[in-house]
Structure formats: C-alpha cells, structure tokens
Scaffold this motif. Structure first.
Motif, short mmCIF file in Angstrom:
data_model
loop_
_atom_site.label_atom_id
_atom_site.label_comp_id
_atom_site.label_asym_id
_atom_site.label_seq_id
_atom_site.Cartn_x
_atom_site.Cartn_y
_atom_site.Cartn_z
N TRP A 1 43.62 44.65 30.05
CA TRP A 1 42.27 44.15 30.33
C TRP A 1 41.37 44.34 29.10
O TRP A 1 40.65 43.42 28.69
N GLU A 2 41.42 45.51 28.52
CA GLU A 2 40.53 45.82 27.38
C GLU A 2 40.87 44.91 26.19
O GLU A 2 39.98 44.36 25.53
N LEU B 1 44.99 43.72 35.89
CA LEU B 1 45.93 42.69 35.40
C LEU B 1 45.41 41.29 35.74
O LEU B 1 45.56 40.35 34.95
N HIS B 2 44.81 41.18 36.91
CA HIS B 2 44.23 39.89 37.30
C HIS B 2 43.13 39.49 36.31
O HIS B 2 43.09 38.37 35.81
N ARG B 3 42.26 40.48 36.00
CA ARG B 3 41.18 40.21 35.04
C ARG B 3 41.75 39.87 33.66
O ARG B 3 41.23 39.01 32.95
N GLY C 1 45.36 36.59 29.09
CA GLY C 1 46.59 37.37 28.90
C GLY C 1 47.72 36.86 29.78
O GLY C 1 47.51 36.11 30.73
N GLN C 2 48.95 37.27 29.42
CA GLN C 2 50.11 36.89 30.23
C GLN C 2 50.77 38.15 30.75
O GLN C 2 50.85 39.15 30.03
N VAL C 3 51.25 38.10 32.00
CA VAL C 3 51.98 39.25 32.55
C VAL C 3 53.33 38.75 33.03
O VAL C 3 53.41 37.83 33.84
#
Ligand SMILES: Cc1cc2nc3c(=O)[nH]c(=O)nc-3n(C[C@H](O)[C@H](O)[C@H](O)COP(=O)(O)OP(=O)(O)OC[C@H]3O[C@@H](n4cnc5c(N)ncnc54)[C@H](O)[C@@H]3O)c2cc1C
Length: 348
Positions: A17-18, A152-154, A160-162
């Motif tokens: 997130w950061e 992770l949603h944010r 970003g990719q997860v």
C-alpha cells in the motif's frame, strides 16, 4: 522502478500500500497461498500496544501514529475502545506513573485508575490482586486478516498487482533481479522480502540473520457481557472483546512448534481470574501461529542486504508485526527512495 514484494501477510500488505502511493513505482506482490493473511498474520490478536509499552517505543509510537493518520475513515473490524492494562506490583506501578507523565508530554493520553476506579468503571474485571490500572484510549485492536485484505485492496486500486498461488521459488541476483516462479521468470529492479518465517528459506537469497519460530495460542469465546469493554491486558494475557459479542483470548509465548495444552490452560486460568465472567464459556475456535523471532537480534529486521542493496529484508516482527507494519512500510519506502536518488544522481 519495478518493485517485487514477497509475502502478502500484514507486513507485505502495508508495504504494498505504501509503495503504490509513489508515482512511477510499479509494485507486484507474490504470495504462495491462495489468499492474503494465511501465515502467522491469521493468528495474531491485532493489538497495537505502543503507548503502554516500555521497549522499542520510538518505532512503536511512530507506527501507532501512522495508524491514526491512515485509518481514520476505514470501518475495519476491531476494538477501538483502548487498552486497559492491569498492574500487580508496586515497583512497576511507580514506573508507570512516571511513564504516564512522559507520554502526556509526547501527546499521548493515559488515564491512571485506582483499584476503586477500576471496580466502579469496569465491574466485570476482577479488581483483586492489582495495585492499579491504566486506560490507554488511543491504542486499538484491529482484526489482522481484514486489515491485510484492506491494504492489498487499496494497493491494487493504486495500480499494484497481487499474485496469489505464486510462490517465489528462487531469486537470481543481478540487475535486474530475476524471480523464478512456477509460471516462469519475472524481473524487477528492487525486491522486498516480507515472507515472515519463510524469508530465510528462499533459494538464491542468503539472509544475514536467523529466524526462529515462537508459538502463540489463542481462542475465541462467546461473551457478550464484555462487548462494550476495551481490550483488557494483564500478566501477559489479553482479553480482546469484539463488537459482535465474541472475545479473543491469548496469547501464549512458547519456544516450540506444536502447542502445549498445559501452557494454554495456565493462560486461560489467568484470563478467567481477570474476568470471572469467562468461566465456563465454550471455546468457539482455538488456533495457534508461529511468530518469526530474530535470533540474537532485536525485532524487527528492516535492512538492505549487505551484498545486494536492492534487496530489502522486512521481516522478523515477532510479537508486533501488526503494530509495526505501517512503520516498516515507511522505512522500506525511505530506503528505496535513497537507492533511487543515489542511482539517479550517479547517472547525472
Ligand atoms: C497468537 C499470536 C498473537 C499475536 N498478537 C499480535 C498482536 O496483538 N499485535 C501484533 O502486532 N502482532 C501480534 N502477533 C505477531 C504477528 O502475527 C506477526 O508479527 C505478523 O503477523 C508477521 O507478519 P508477516 O507479514 O511478517 O508474516 P506472515 O503473516 O507469516 O506473512 C508472510 C507471508 O509470506 C508468504 N511466503 C512465504 N514464503 C514465500 C515465498 N517463497 N513466496 C511467496 N510467498 C511466500 C507466506 O505464505 C505468508 O503469507 C501475534 C502472533 C501470534 C501467533
């Protein structure tokens, strides 16, 4: 800059997130499990104890401060009524009184309660055997799994990719770094290793530290009598009421990898002595997790690899990974900034 993060526990999620908040940084998280928070994060009680703690307080207070800044609107499940800490010996109590003055100067409030205050304000707590109590209203408890999913949603909202079900099988050094996945190879400019206890097991990386597992057991019981209470903490035992009426109780600290029923029984008896209303309540869920503790080193480990500075270790959070996740994320960002600025000034 392309940054890969190994691990989607609470620490990796906060970092994701950061880092996704920085324009121009492409962030990808690789997680071995099919969902977030499947490691020790799933077992954590989620206490953010910083104001009341007497060790490592600079990092802890900075992290708690960050929580207050970033989670103002979020309706994440947990207990934001504060932490009520009970003290049993006079020598510690004298130190606590001094600490309260210090914390007040630092902008944190602590409310000192006599035994009579404790009895009047929190009648469900057994007031016998304590010399006093402190209510710390700015310390929270957050349920770690929803918190991890939220970050992770944010992070994905910020670009970003997860990748779940994607263990990093090997890291091949060089610039760029190459990550070997089941699906093939990917490359990145910087790598953050936040894989909890798995951090020291990744082929191709040689961790400049060792981690050992320290087991913690906890249970969930149904006890609506405590629903309006803050977290209650004494004798290394936490009673964590949830708004739903369930209560989490934990956590043991055991130097082993399989849970010891006798150690659990001692903790449960301490909890019942603190809050007799827990007596006879049925355990709805019982669990344990293995905390990553650095060997011969202070927790947590947040450092550049001595051989490859573009690899940043962010692990070994032992008993405070939930609390220290925001501080860790900022520290990782700061280190990446430094590397990026040094590289661009060299190129000029
Ligand atoms: C009972 C108990 C109570 C606790 N209570 C608190 C508390 O109140 N407050 C607090 O702050 N802390 C608490 N903790 C500690 C806290 O749980 C940890 O410090 C924290 O969860 C560590 O998070 P992590 O993200 O580093 O590790 P993990 O949650 O273990 O995440 C690491 C992730 O990396 C993944 N991974 C590993 N290897 C690879 C690989 N090669 N490729 C891809 N993915 C990989 C794993 O699958 C895992 O999902 C408690 C712990 C226990 C056991």
């Amino acid at each position: 800059m392309r940054i890969a993060i190994i691990g989607a526990g609470v620490v990796g999620a906060a970092i994701a997130w950061e880092l996704t908040s920085v324009q121009g940084w492409e962030v990808a998280v690789y997680e071995a499990q099919p969902a977030p928070a499947q490691g020790v994060t799933a077992a954590a009680l989620g206490l953010l104890m910083a104001v009341l703690s007497d060790r490592g307080t600079t990092k802890r207070l900075a992290s708690l401060q960050r929580y207050h800044e970033i989670l103002t609107d979020a309706t994440l499940p947990g207990n934001r009524r504060g932490i009520l800490r009970l003290y049993e010996d006079t020598a510690t109590w004298v130190k606590v009184e001094k600490m309260a003055v210090r914390r007040q100067r630092q902008g944190w409030s602590l409310e000192l309660l006599t035994v009579a205050d404790l009895q009047a304000r929190f009648p469900v707590v057994n007031s016998h055997g304590w010399v006093g109590a402190v209510l710390s209203p700015q310390e929270w408890q957050l349920q770690p799994a929803p918190l991890t999913a939220y970050w992770l949603h944010r992070a994905t909202e910020q670009g970003g990719q997860v990748h779940y079900n994607t263990p990093v099988l090997q890291v091949l050094p060089g610039q760029p770094l190459r990550l070997v996945l089941r699906q093939g190879e990917v490359t990145c400019d910087a790598l953050v290793v936040s894989a909890g206890l798995g951090s020291t097991q990744i082929p191709g990386l040689s961790a400049p530290f060792r981690l050992e597992p320290v087991l913690g057991q906890a249970v969930e019981v149904w006890c609506p009598e405590l629903a309006d209470y803050p977290v209650i903490y004494g004798q290394e035992t936490a009673i964590v009421p949830q708004a739903s009426g369930s209560v989490w109780v934990g956590a043991t600290v055991e130097a082993r990898t399989t849970p010891d029923p006798a150690t659990w029984e001692q903790l449960w008896q301490r909890a019942v002595a603190m809050c007799p209303v827990l007596q006879g309540k049925t355990w709805q869920r019982q669990w344990y997790g293995l905390r990553p503790r650095p060997v011969d080193q202070t927790a947590p480990i947040v450092q550049n690899d001595p051989h490859c500075p573009w690899v940043i270790w962010a692990t070994g959070h032992y008993r405070n990974g939930v609390l220290l996740a925001p501080w860790t994320a900022q520290e990782v960002k700061r280190r990446l900034w430094e590397l990026a600025s040094a590289t661009s000034s060299m190129g000029k």
